[in-house]
Design an enzyme around this catalytic site. Structure first.
Site, PDB file in Angstrom:
ATOM      1  N   GLU A 178     -11.351  74.167 -35.065  1.00 15.35           N
ATOM      2  CA  GLU A 178     -12.275  74.135 -33.654  1.00 15.35           C
ATOM      3  C   GLU A 178     -12.388  73.904 -33.003  1.00 15.35           C
ATOM      4  O   GLU A 178     -12.787  74.359 -31.423  1.00 15.35           O
ATOM      5  CB  GLU A 178     -13.954  73.111 -34.615  1.00 15.35           C
TER       6      GLU A 178
ATOM      7  N   ARG B 274     -12.011  57.520 -36.077  1.00 12.58           N
ATOM      8  CA  ARG B 274     -12.862  57.616 -35.696  1.00 12.58           C
ATOM      9  C   ARG B 274     -12.912  56.186 -35.517  1.00 12.58           C
ATOM     10  O   ARG B 274     -14.304  55.793 -35.156  1.00 12.58           O
ATOM     11  CB  ARG B 274     -13.420  57.105 -36.877  1.00 12.58           C
TER      12      ARG B 274
END
Ligand code: F6P
Length: 534
Positions: A209, A263
């Site tokens: 992406e 994260r």
């Protein structure tokens, strides 16, 4: 100290008793309940008294934490040992936000000076861009940044920007994560390429992406400014050589390390776009707030330790009472992305079915998390929270002083936050409802529908202000809470093998959509591929 199996059995016993009583009754039975279950940590006030545990259940949970080895695990985490065994790495995000002069080590190797060097480079870069010392290739100052990244390379910066952005920013920050070209198109719309910087953030610099969007953004710059506009490209990656190979000037590639999980990476140069658009001092304050929470987590006794107690409250609901879903509702529009951030933090970290040793887990792991800003959520999913067949515990966040606007509106917002927690707790009995409906012929059918069972658990987290320091502490609170849960469940909270299969199959499907040879698929998948070819 019970052994760990006995500690889990004690949780089952405690939870069985909890099923037979109401939370509200515990306030009468336990005069010091509120004092014991409210705590102040790094500027955040946390109230865990509206959970279904009695104070003796809290002790059972603390025993479970000790029996699970939470203190030793915390030491290993802060010592930079390999807590992410399946990837052979420490998880040392605390080093990124520690004050200058700290001495964190990853597997014994000092890292704090390297961290400080990157922070220094970020500050210098941020200040140069903001002062106009660093300009675009036509000489115009930068007025916009397009931040390209996904997952951990997107959610933290997006959350921080929404939470802290000025109403009229000197530098506008936009985001593109999805490979759906619609998102990048929206991010670029209305921007002047001559005033726009593109910051591509990818730990691996291989993510489909992100590379797709980075190529499209580079093409957008070049189509109006030529290749000179490559000087508008900036990258953040733990694989800096790949970013340079992409064409980002070497002095505009900011590195980080494999001991920073995606994260958990907002504290690294992944936060560069925010550091530039908000100013580096804001970023430093985020660090200070998170570092204060690190100190608290590391030093506070377990029974006054906010990440530990929040984790234990959640585990009591998840494992003791079998509640697989949790809502997160910040009564602050600027925190509306918090649930999305937590979805990755908690579900990617702890959505695991085997332990760190590869054995099946003995207990259910991460709850599914969902949510939206209050009061909006009240007009969407709160019906289910109040009257649905499943009990969904909720974390309610509120900010005492609003960052802008009418204080009277802010008071209405806070009234709703408090009232919802109260309504979930006390409910409304059928007797009360019937008294109100007395004399109505439809009382028998209406009364059950207007009854609220109550006894629905909530945590209440209060921030005095939504400033960078408290924002840093808030994120670090949930990071450590997630770690504590992972220790209790015996899982590795720092890997994410579950995202791999979909990526591999997407590559195979894409090859077919692009006209490559057909691979074997189940009939449904094969039919979908046939329909999607164009
Ligand atoms: O979705 C999987 C994942 O690896 C996340 O853990 C990570 O935050 C995201 O993809 C982006 O990865 P990268 O920063 O390497 O582009």
């Amino acid at each position: 100290m019970p052994d760990v199996n006995a500690a889990w059995a004690a949780l089952d016993t405690a939870a069985a008793a909890a099923r037979g009583r109401r939370i509200a009754g515990l306030f009468d039975a336990e005069p010091d309940r509120l004092a014991r279950l409210t705590l102040d940590a790094a500027g955040l006030e946390l109230d865990l008294s509206k959970h279904p545990w009695s104070l003796s259940d809290v002790d059972v949970m603390l025993d479970l934490a000790r029996a699970s080895g939470i203190e030793a695990a915390r030491e290993r985490l802060f010592a930079g040992e390999v807590v992410n065994a399946s990837e052979g790495r420490p998880a040392l995000h605390m080093a990124l936000r520690a004050p200058d002069g700290a001495d964190y080590r990853a597997e014994g190797q000092p890292v704090s000076r390297d961290v400080e060097a990157v922070r220094g480079a970020m500050r210098e870069f941020a200040e140069a861009v903001r002062s106009g010392g660093k300009r675009g290739c036509t000489g115009k100052p930068f007025r916009a940044i397009v931040h390209i990244g996904i997952g951990g390379s997107d959610l933290g910066p997006r959350l921080i920007w929404e939470a802290l952005k000025p109403l009229d920013p000197q530098i506008e920050l936009r985001f593109a994560a999805n490979v759906d070209p619609a998102e990048l198109a929206q991010a670029l719309t209305g921007l002047d390429p001559a005033e726009t910087m593109v910051v591509t953030v990818s730990k691996t610099f291989t993510t489909l992406e992100t590379l797709t969007n980075a190529e499209a953004a580079r093409a957008w710059l070049r189509s109006s400014l030529g290749t000179a506009s490559d000087s508008h490209l900036v990258a953040v990656s733990a694989a800096p050589e790949r970013a340079q190979a992409f064409g980002v000037p070497a002095d505009q590639v900011f590195g980080f390390w494999d001991w920073v999980g995606g994260r958990y990476s907002i504290w690294s140069a992944v936060g560069l776009s925010c550091a530039v658009a908000l100013g580096y001092d804001v970023f430093a304050e985020l660090h200070a707030g998170a570092a204060a929470m690190d100190d608290h987590f590391r030093t506070a006794p377990l029974d006054r330790n906010a990440p530990v107690l929040l984790a234990l409250a959640h585990v009591f609901n998840r494992n003791g009472l079998g509640r697989p879903i949790r809502a997160v509702v910040p009564y602050a529009q600027r925190l509306r992305l918090f649930a999305a951030f937590l979805q990755q933090l908690e579900m990617e970290s702890n959505g695991k079915r085997v332990t760190a040793d590869g054995a099946p887990v003995a207990h259910p792991t991460a709850a599914s998390v969902f949510g939206d800003a209050g009061t909006n959520g009240q007009h969407a999913f709160f019906q289910l929270l109040h009257q649905g067949t499943d009990v969904v515990p909720i974390d309610i966040l509120a900010v005492r002083q609003g960052s802008e606007g009418d204080p009277a509106a802010q008071r209405k917002l806070l009234a709703n936050a408090v009232a919802q927690a109260e309504a979930l707790l006390v409910g409304r009995s059928e007797t009360d409802v019937r008294a109100e409906l007395a004399g109505r012929p439809d009382a028998d059918t209406l009364a059950p529908q207007r009854t609220f069972p109550g006894d629905r658990p909530s945590s209440f987290l209060l921030l005095d202000r939504l400033d960078p320091r408290r924002m840093g502490a808030l994120i670090a609170l949930y990071e450590h809470k997630t770690f504590v849960e992972g220790v209790l469940w015996g899982i590795n909270s720092f890997d994410q093998w579950g995202v791999e299969l979909g990526k591999t199959l997407a590559t195979r499907v894409l090859a077919e959509l692009e006209g490559g040879p057909r691979a074997p698929h189940d009939p449904s998948t094969a039919a979908l591929i046939a329909r999607l070819k164009f």
